[in-house]
Design a protein around this motif. Structure first.
Motif, PDB file in Angstrom:
ATOM      1  N   UNK A   1       0.779  -1.252   0.133  1.00 33.06           N
ATOM      2  CA  UNK A   1       0.065  -0.061   0.154  1.00 33.06           C
ATOM      3  C   UNK A   1       0.932   1.258   0.036  1.00 33.06           C
ATOM      4  N   UNK A   2       2.009   1.320   0.718  1.00 32.93           N
ATOM      5  CA  UNK A   2       2.940   2.358   1.014  1.00 32.93           C
ATOM      6  C   UNK A   2       3.554   2.510  -0.392  1.00 32.93           C
ATOM      7  N   UNK A   3       3.905   1.567  -1.163  1.00 36.92           N
ATOM      8  CA  UNK A   3       4.557   1.498  -2.431  1.00 36.92           C
ATOM      9  C   UNK A   3       3.513   2.128  -3.632  1.00 36.92           C
ATOM     10  N   UNK A   4       2.273   1.685  -3.672  1.00 40.16           N
ATOM     11  CA  UNK A   4       1.247   2.183  -4.399  1.00 40.16           C
ATOM     12  C   UNK A   4       1.136   3.758  -4.317  1.00 40.16           C
ATOM     13  N   UNK A   5       0.915   4.121  -3.001  1.00 36.03           N
ATOM     14  CA  UNK A   5       0.717   5.581  -2.836  1.00 36.03           C
ATOM     15  C   UNK A   5       2.040   6.377  -3.471  1.00 36.03           C
ATOM     16  N   UNK A   6       3.288   5.822  -3.290  1.00 40.48           N
ATOM     17  CA  UNK A   6       4.436   6.668  -3.783  1.00 40.48           C
ATOM     18  C   UNK A   6       4.357   6.313  -5.235  1.00 40.48           C
ATOM     19  N   UNK A   7       4.185   5.240  -5.861  1.00 39.02           N
ATOM     20  CA  UNK A   7       3.857   5.394  -7.295  1.00 39.02           C
ATOM     21  C   UNK A   7       2.971   6.271  -7.960  1.00 39.02           C
ATOM     22  N   UNK A   8       1.748   6.427  -7.326  1.00 39.74           N
ATOM     23  CA  UNK A   8       0.638   7.234  -7.622  1.00 39.74           C
ATOM     24  C   UNK A   8       1.260   8.587  -7.518  1.00 39.74           C
ATOM     25  N   UNK A   9       1.904   9.147  -6.554  1.00 44.19           N
ATOM     26  CA  UNK A   9       2.401  10.558  -6.309  1.00 44.19           C
ATOM     27  C   UNK A   9       3.524  10.692  -7.385  1.00 44.19           C
ATOM     28  N   UNK A  10       4.415   9.761  -7.631  1.00 44.14           N
ATOM     29  CA  UNK A  10       5.554  10.335  -8.507  1.00 44.14           C
ATOM     30  C   UNK A  10       4.846  10.063  -9.921  1.00 44.14           C
ATOM     31  N   UNK A  11       3.797   9.293 -10.428  1.00 45.21           N
ATOM     32  CA  UNK A  11       3.251   9.333 -11.688  1.00 45.21           C
ATOM     33  C   UNK A  11       2.690  10.547 -11.944  1.00 45.21           C
ATOM     34  N   UNK A  12       2.143  11.591 -11.001  1.00 46.81           N
ATOM     35  CA  UNK A  12       1.627  12.699 -11.473  1.00 46.81           C
ATOM     36  C   UNK A  12       2.661  13.748 -12.003  1.00 46.81           C
ATOM     37  N   UNK A  13       3.791  13.696 -11.718  1.00 46.19           N
ATOM     38  CA  UNK A  13       4.901  14.375 -12.133  1.00 46.19           C
ATOM     39  C   UNK A  13       5.954  13.950 -13.261  1.00 46.19           C
ATOM     40  N   UNK A  14       6.276  12.714 -13.182  1.00 44.95           N
ATOM     41  CA  UNK A  14       7.215  11.941 -13.989  1.00 44.95           C
ATOM     42  C   UNK A  14       7.117  10.572 -14.312  1.00 44.95           C
ATOM     43  N   UNK A  15       7.773   9.780 -15.206  1.00 48.66           N
ATOM     44  CA  UNK A  15       7.822   8.549 -15.513  1.00 48.66           C
ATOM     45  C   UNK A  15       8.286   7.677 -14.298  1.00 48.66           C
ATOM     46  N   UNK A  16       7.780   6.620 -13.762  1.00 45.26           N
ATOM     47  CA  UNK A  16       7.971   5.792 -12.709  1.00 45.26           C
ATOM     48  C   UNK A  16       8.501   4.628 -13.334  1.00 45.26           C
ATOM     49  N   UNK A  17       9.649   3.996 -12.885  1.00 43.09           N
ATOM     50  CA  UNK A  17      10.160   2.616 -13.417  1.00 43.09           C
ATOM     51  C   UNK A  17      10.824   1.974 -12.273  1.00 43.09           C
ATOM     52  N   UNK A  18      10.835   0.420 -12.481  1.00 44.07           N
ATOM     53  CA  UNK A  18      11.370  -0.283 -11.403  1.00 44.07           C
ATOM     54  C   UNK A  18      12.655   0.172 -11.073  1.00 44.07           C
TER      55      UNK A  18
END
Length: 94
Positions: free
Chosen positions: A8-25
């Motif tokens: 859940x913590x990782x999902x929140x982090x991914x959603x927040x980052x995706x708003x401003x830039x690409x998120x990669x593994x």
């Protein structure tokens, strides 16, 4: 399906980052220990199984990486920081 607290913590982090830039593994596991990287990868697998994120190949700064896109998130272009969904008009100077 209930998520573990780390997923859940990782999902929140991914959603927040995706708003401003690409998120990669690669971005998520850079500078992490092997144990931390394994926990992140297990959380990513859990999020994929819950259908909260999808992954797709992408080119990020000239490297082939795996882009993570959250449910309802933005897909970014090849090596750009701008989303594919926005359009840009180029006009000549008069």
């Amino acid at each position: 399906m209930d998520l573990t607290p780390s997923a859940q913590k990782l999902f929140d982090k991914i959603v927040t980052r995706n708003e401003s830039r690409i998120v990669t593994i690669d971005d998520l596991i850079t500078y992490k220990t092997y144990q931390e990287a394994d926990e992140i990868i297990a959380a990513i697998k859990e999020l994929i199984a819950a259908e909260l994120i999808i992954t797709q190949p992408a080119i990020n700064h000239g490297r082939f990486e795996t882009e993570i896109i959250p449910l309802g998130g933005i897909t970014y272009g090849k090596g750009t920081k701008k989303p594919l969904s926005s359009s840009t008009t180029i006009r000549r100077k008069k």
